[in-house]
Design a protein around this motif. Structure first.
Motif, PDB file in Angstrom:
ATOM      1  N   CYS A  13       1.234  -1.541   0.187  1.00  0.00           N
ATOM      2  CA  CYS A  13      -0.314  -0.353  -0.275  1.00  0.00           C
ATOM      3  C   CYS A  13       1.017   1.117   0.071  1.00  0.00           C
ATOM      4  N   PHE A  15      -0.588   4.165   0.537  1.00  0.00           N
ATOM      5  CA  PHE A  15      -0.770   5.399   0.672  1.00  0.00           C
ATOM      6  C   PHE A  15      -0.672   6.319   2.203  1.00  0.00           C
ATOM      7  N   CYS A  16       0.205   5.511   2.661  1.00  0.00           N
ATOM      8  CA  CYS A  16       0.761   6.120   3.806  1.00  0.00           C
ATOM      9  C   CYS A  16       2.117   5.419   4.066  1.00  0.00           C
ATOM     10  N   LEU A  18       3.467   3.416   6.740  1.00  0.00           N
ATOM     11  CA  LEU A  18       3.363   2.077   6.991  1.00  0.00           C
ATOM     12  C   LEU A  18       3.704   1.478   6.322  1.00  0.00           C
ATOM     13  N   GLY A  19       3.497   1.461   4.746  1.00  0.00           N
ATOM     14  CA  GLY A  19       4.376   0.013   4.159  1.00  0.00           C
ATOM     15  C   GLY A  19       3.396  -0.587   4.307  1.00  0.00           C
ATOM     16  N   CYS A  20       2.591  -0.867   4.676  1.00  0.00           N
ATOM     17  CA  CYS A  20       1.599  -2.423   4.905  1.00  0.00           C
ATOM     18  C   CYS A  20       1.734  -3.594   3.943  1.00  0.00           C
ATOM     19  N   VAL A  23      -2.627  -5.781   1.946  1.00  0.00           N
ATOM     20  CA  VAL A  23      -3.923  -5.291   2.036  1.00  0.00           C
ATOM     21  C   VAL A  23      -4.699  -6.213   1.186  1.00  0.00           C
ATOM     22  N   CYS A  40      -7.611  -0.598   5.330  1.00  0.00           N
ATOM     23  CA  CYS A  40      -7.954   0.443   6.641  1.00  0.00           C
ATOM     24  C   CYS A  40      -8.192   1.732   5.821  1.00  0.00           C
ATOM     25  N   HIS A  42      -7.934   4.651   4.548  1.00  0.00           N
ATOM     26  CA  HIS A  42      -6.627   5.208   3.853  1.00  0.00           C
ATOM     27  C   HIS A  42      -6.529   4.457   2.224  1.00  0.00           C
ATOM     28  N   ALA A  43      -6.202   2.581   2.659  1.00  0.00           N
ATOM     29  CA  ALA A  43      -6.508   1.836   1.634  1.00  0.00           C
ATOM     30  C   ALA A  43      -7.893   2.102   0.537  1.00  0.00           C
ATOM     31  N   PRO A 154      -2.361   5.332   9.876  1.00  0.00           N
ATOM     32  CA  PRO A 154      -3.483   4.952  10.331  1.00  0.00           C
ATOM     33  C   PRO A 154      -3.031   3.707  11.020  1.00  0.00           C
ATOM     34  N   ARG A 155      -2.001   2.540  10.944  1.00  0.00           N
ATOM     35  CA  ARG A 155      -2.361   1.263  11.277  1.00  0.00           C
ATOM     36  C   ARG A 155      -1.616   1.484  12.542  1.00  0.00           C
TER      37      ARG A 155
HETATM   38  S1  SF4 Z   1      -1.952   1.909   7.185  1.00  0.00           S
HETATM   39 FE1  SF4 Z   1      -3.283   1.765   6.035  1.00  0.00          FE
HETATM   40  S2  SF4 Z   1      -2.855   3.687   4.597  1.00  0.00           S
HETATM   41 FE2  SF4 Z   1      -1.007   2.953   5.525  1.00  0.00          FE
HETATM   42  S3  SF4 Z   1      -0.224   1.603   4.257  1.00  0.00           S
HETATM   43 FE3  SF4 Z   1      -1.386   0.432   6.309  1.00  0.00          FE
HETATM   44  S4  SF4 Z   1      -3.024   0.175   3.882  1.00  0.00           S
HETATM   45 FE4  SF4 Z   1      -1.767   1.561   3.504  1.00  0.00          FE
END
Ligand code: SF4
Ligand SMILES: [Zn+2]
Lengths: 424, 536
Positions: A13, A15-16, A18-20, A23, A40, A42-43, A154-155
């Protein structure tokens, strides 16, 4: 006609910061993306929805990509003070934008140029001790957040603090959280066993005094009053004591939440606090931020130009000035006479008032049509790419999930550049 | 394909035992044998000049997270760490055609490679840093057999596109995360219980098993501490005869004698190196002036932070595989310790006998910046110049060094060994560092000059893969070099464990962590070098 969707369950992802990479989403044959509703927000917002209208436009009228690129080059070519701003895209797009800036003698800023520079100015003032995200995830026993980390990540609590197994054996129940600020997301910071975080209610404007007092106390200095910005000094002393007693403490600050003048001085005080605490124990800092691949812009700018964003290229030489070359200022004062706006991650309209070339996601709403609109793909969805995680260490590999035909920012910017003369 | 002729230069090519006046022919980026009767398209008159292979720097911090943090920490010192573009141009203008980033953290590998791809002209490579990674320390704690550990090391080399492996303060960076402030060679580290000696031997053995050409690149324990020579001698022993490359040895050759409890142990160290054929070194010479020290050794950097000049520094714990410490530093010739560091480096250069086991480095930017190499070469080749320089440093340091009594002057051949032939051999680059037919046409042509600094500063001609890239110190054209790496055989079964490990403890999956070739752009060539056959 409904068609079979392809589903993905380990999507990275962008969109922030944190690099998850967990998803789950599905892409239908026409490119429509449906994100797991548990994901999330944002995702969901970033990935979800149709491909949208990919038609380039000149003054609101449909045009071919070639025409739009030629018009963009013409506008930038006649500008005396072009500004390249936004840079909310993958690393390749940011690199291309910086190189175009060098070529045409532009000023280059990122959407979060203020936060980038607040942190870097503090870094250059005294330095600090820091850690990357996996260190925090596996070692932290005390996390003190200044400003709400979930705004930029966010996470954050779920992935970095309340995560399951750790290498050092530290468990969620061994971890404590202190939140400093206002309007904080308390639920996510609450431990799985129901322990609520300690909250120290501080208005942003009072952060400088509070942080300075913490640093003084950690150095063994004295604070000559019972209260700092309305808080009992005992509360601050207690926090310093807890940090000093932690085995691996974390101070996570959000420069984005420090919307007051000279935020860099407050961050520099955090550096002082960290240095003092590390005389005896380990406490590390984490600058929380990096939305819109701000760290990608920061790093690419440093390695390509030797200096961070808020650059101006004069005869190929990079200059940096966090105040002078701030996009807001240049647009507000009317000094910039053309804008190349890059936003492949959000759907934000560029500031108005100057001839604009917008490289934007389909679906971006404009109050008035930009001089040139080139819909671009989103990295990690329409094309592969890289974004920098918030610790500036991990470059996350992003994949292409659908065939939308939307061009990547880097390709568009390089094509614009190829039509332009080198600045004299 | 056009044929280029470099005519009449004195070819100093120690890898081929050549030091004669002869022509060099270049076609299609390679050196070719003379082709009688063939049409020559381009002739470069090299009469009166010295022709060498392009220089190879096997230890220079040119990219990665810590260099960008260093750029951000010291914006007032733009000259110390040039941006990627200038890094390539300055190396090329100086006759160097390759530099290896020695401290690539696996977690930062992708970013480091992306950055290195923006360094023009020169070839790049990188050593993956292991030995403080929790995964390895766990394998050791679990007493896993050496084959599994070799598989892991091979796997990480693949995943990070590495040319070698470096260990920094074995186990010490991990120990610092557990708030331990020092770790002796035979001291069990916290939590995992491994000693630096065990970590070093384990990794040296893994590379030997895998047949990786470059020996384990070792940054010893106790960097910078007076008296650390004993640790260094112990480290040589700890390798148990396996190949090791001791890097920036100058920082590890200190005694604790004299009034100031800081003395040179270069003679003892050099004697040990001379006697240990499995050991190669680079020096990490100190050159006076402002720099910034950048090291993964957070334990050492935190200790040295009090010397920061200007007074600011940064330490970072990184991703359960290492760390990064940045301390700006000014080496002053009138400071006893700095002056003696300078002398110790030169003593090492001059007392280690076999030039094939010595590489010329300043550990850029830690001892000095790489553009100071021509001066360093003059210090090695010109005793008069060296003695003059010695006369300028702190008087007590002058008294504490044997430098003035050393008569040795490096020959051109020996310099060619230290700066290209030797590093190429130590890295396993069969087609670099020499000028026989088949080698890459990476060539530097120097005007003979009594002043060796002037000679090596701005070569008359520099070719990269046969293209004339620099002339008299000016860049002619910007080409793109290759990324050099090895891909040792490994049993990918270990990847199952890595996948579980990443899923449980890291923030991304192993498959996402591992690099793919597709991430290198279409213009980024990968040069894969063979390993020796794997041994059981
Ligand atoms: S916290 Fe949300 S927006 Fe940020 S990388 Fe993880 S999934 Fe994406
Ligand atoms: Zn080094």
């Amino acid at each position: 006609m409904p068609q079979a969707a392809r589903s993905f369950d380990r999507v990275a992802c962008p969109f922030c910061a944190l690099g998850c990479d967990d998803v789950r989403l599905a892409v239908s044959a026409d490119g429509f993306v449906t994100v797991d509703p548990q994901a999330c927000p944002h995702a969901i917002q970033g990935f979800g929805g149709p491909v949208g209208d990919a038609t380039p436009r000149i003054d609101g009228q449909p045009a071919t990509l070639d025409q739009a690129i030629a018009r963009a080059a013409a506008i930038l070519g006649t500008a005396r003070a072009p500004l390249i701003h936004g840079l909310a895209c993958d690393l390749a797009g940011q690199r291309a934008a910086i190189e175009l800036g060098r070529r045409i003698g532009a000023t280059v800023d990122h959407l979060h140029g203020a936060a980038i520079n607040a942190n870097l100015r503090a870094l250059a003032d005294g330095g600090w001790l820091a850690a990357s995200l996996a260190e925090i995830r596996n070692r932290a026993d005390l996390v003190v957040a200044i400003g709400d980390p979930t705004v930029a990540m966010p996470r954050f609590w779920q992935r970095c603090v309340w995560a399951g197994d750790t290498l050092t054996g530290i468990a969620p129940e061994d971890r404590q959280v202190v939140l400093i600020g206002q309007n904080l997301e308390v639920a996510a910071a609450t431990a799985p066993d129901g322990r609520k975080p300690a909250v120290i209610d501080v208005a942003p404007a009072d952060l400088p005094a509070i942080v300075a007092a913490l640093a003084t106390l950690a150095r063994g200095g004295r604070v000559f009053s019972d209260q700092v910005a309305g808080l009992p000094v005992a509360t601050l002393r207690d926090l310093v004591t807890r940090l000093a007693a932690s085995r691996y403490g974390v101070i996570a600050w959000s420069a984005g939440a420090m919307a007051f003048p000279h935020a860099d001085l407050t961050i520099a005080s955090l550096g002082e606090l960290l240095r003092a605490l590390n005389a005896k124990t380990r406490v590390v800092g984490l600058p929380v931020g990096g939305l819109d691949n701000a760290l990608g812009a920061q790093l690419a700018s440093l390695w390509l130009a030797g200096k961070p964003p808020r650059l101006r290229f004069v005869a190929g030489e990079a200059r940096h000035d966090a105040a002078l070359y701030a996009a807001d200022r240049l647009l507000g004062s009317g000094e910039a006479d053309a804008l190349l706006w890059i936003d492949a991650l959000g759907r934000r309209a560029p500031p108005a008032g100057v001839p604009t070339i917008a490289l934007a996601r389909p679906g971006t709403g404009f109050a008035t049509p930009p001089a040139v609109l080139i819909p671009v793909g989103t990295p990690g969805l329409d094309h592969a790419g890289h974004v920098l995680r918030g610790d500036a260490i991990v470059a996350l590999r992003l994949d292409r999930l659908r065939d939308s035909g939307l061009p990547a920012v880097a390709d568009v910017v390089e094509r614009i550049g190829s039509l332009m003369q080198v600045a004299a | 394909m056009p044929l280029t002729l470099l005519q009449g230069g004195r070819v100093v090519d120690p890898a081929n035992k050549t030091n004669v006046v002869r022509d060099i022919h270049v076609r299609d980026g390679r050196i070719v044998a003379a082709e009688p009767g063939a049409k020559v398209d381009r002739v470069h008159d090299c009469r009166g000049m010295v022709v060498m292979a392009g220089g190879i720097d096997l230890h220079s911090h040119i990219a990665g997270g810590k260099m960008n943090l260093a750029r951000a920490l010291t914006p007032e010192q733009q000259g110390v760490i040039p941006p990627a573009g200038l890094t390539g141009l300055r190396y090329a203008a100086m006759g160097y055609t390759m530099a290896v980033e020695p401290a690539m953290l696996p977690s930062n590998a992708r970013q480091a490679h992306l950055e290195m791809a923006d360094i023009p002209i020169i070839d790049r490579g990188a050593y993956a840093m292991l030995g403080n990674d929790d995964f390895l320390l766990r394998l050791m704690l679990q007493k896993r057999d050496h084959r599994a550990i070799a598989d892991y090391v091979g796997c990480m080399m693949h995943a990070t596109r590495a040319l070698g492996v470096k260990v920094v303060n074995p186990g010490g960076i991990s120990a610092f995360k557990f708030n331990q402030r020092s770790l002796a060679l035979d001291e069990s580290g916290p939590f995992y219980g491994q000693t630096p000696r065990d970590v070093l031997l384990t990794l040296a053995r893994a590379l030997d098993t895998l047949g990786v050409p470059h020996p384990l690149h070792v940054h010893c324990s106790n960097l910078g501490i007076p008296g650390n020579a004993d640790t260094t001698l112990g480290t040589i022993q700890a390798a148990e005869g396996l190949p090791v490359h001791l890097t920036h040895l100058q920082f590890h050759s200190y005694g604790a004698e004299g009034d100031r409890r800081f003395s040179s142990a270069a003679a003892r160290i050099a004697e040990a190196v001379n006697g240990a054929k499995n050991v190669s070194i680079d020096v990490g010479q100190v050159m006076f002036g402002q720099t910034i020290t950048a090291s993964a050794d957070t334990m050492a950097q935190f200790r040295n932070a009090r010397f920061a000049s200007p007074a600011k520094w940064l330490c970072m714990d990184i991703e359960c595989d290492g760390g990064c410490g940045l301390v700006p530093f000014r080496y002053r010739s009138k400071d006893y310790v700095n002056a003696l560091q300078w002398a110790i480096g030169l003593e090492l250069f001059l007392l280690v006998e076999d030039p094939w086991r010595v590489a010329l480095t300043t550990d850029h930017p830690n001892g000095g910046i790489f553009t100071s190499y021509p001066r360093l070469i003059r210090l090695l080749m010109d005793k008069g110049f060296r003695d003059d320089a010695l006369g300028q440093i702190d008087k007590h340091a002058q008294a504490a060094t044997v430098l003035g009594s050393i008569k040795r002057e490096y020959t051109l051949e020996e310099i060619a060994i230290l700066t290209r032939a030797g590093p190429a051999r130590l890295l396993g680059l069969k087609d670099r560092g020499h000028l026989a037919p088949g080698a890459a046409a990476d060539i530097a042509v120097y005007r003979e000059h009594q002043n060796r600094e002037a000679m090596f500063e701005a070569p008359a001609l520099v070719f990269k893969d046969g293209v004339l890239v620099a002339k008299d110190g000016a860049i002619m054209t910007e080409t793109r070099g290759a990324t050099h790496l090895v891909r040792p055989d490994r049993d990918p079964a270990i990847e199952r464990e890595l996948r579980t490990y990443f899923d449980r403890y890291m923030l991304q999956s192993f498959d996402r962590f591992a690099m793919t070739d597709a991430e290198f752009g279409p213009e980024d060539r990968l040069a894969v070098h063979p390993c020796r056959p794997r041994v059981a």
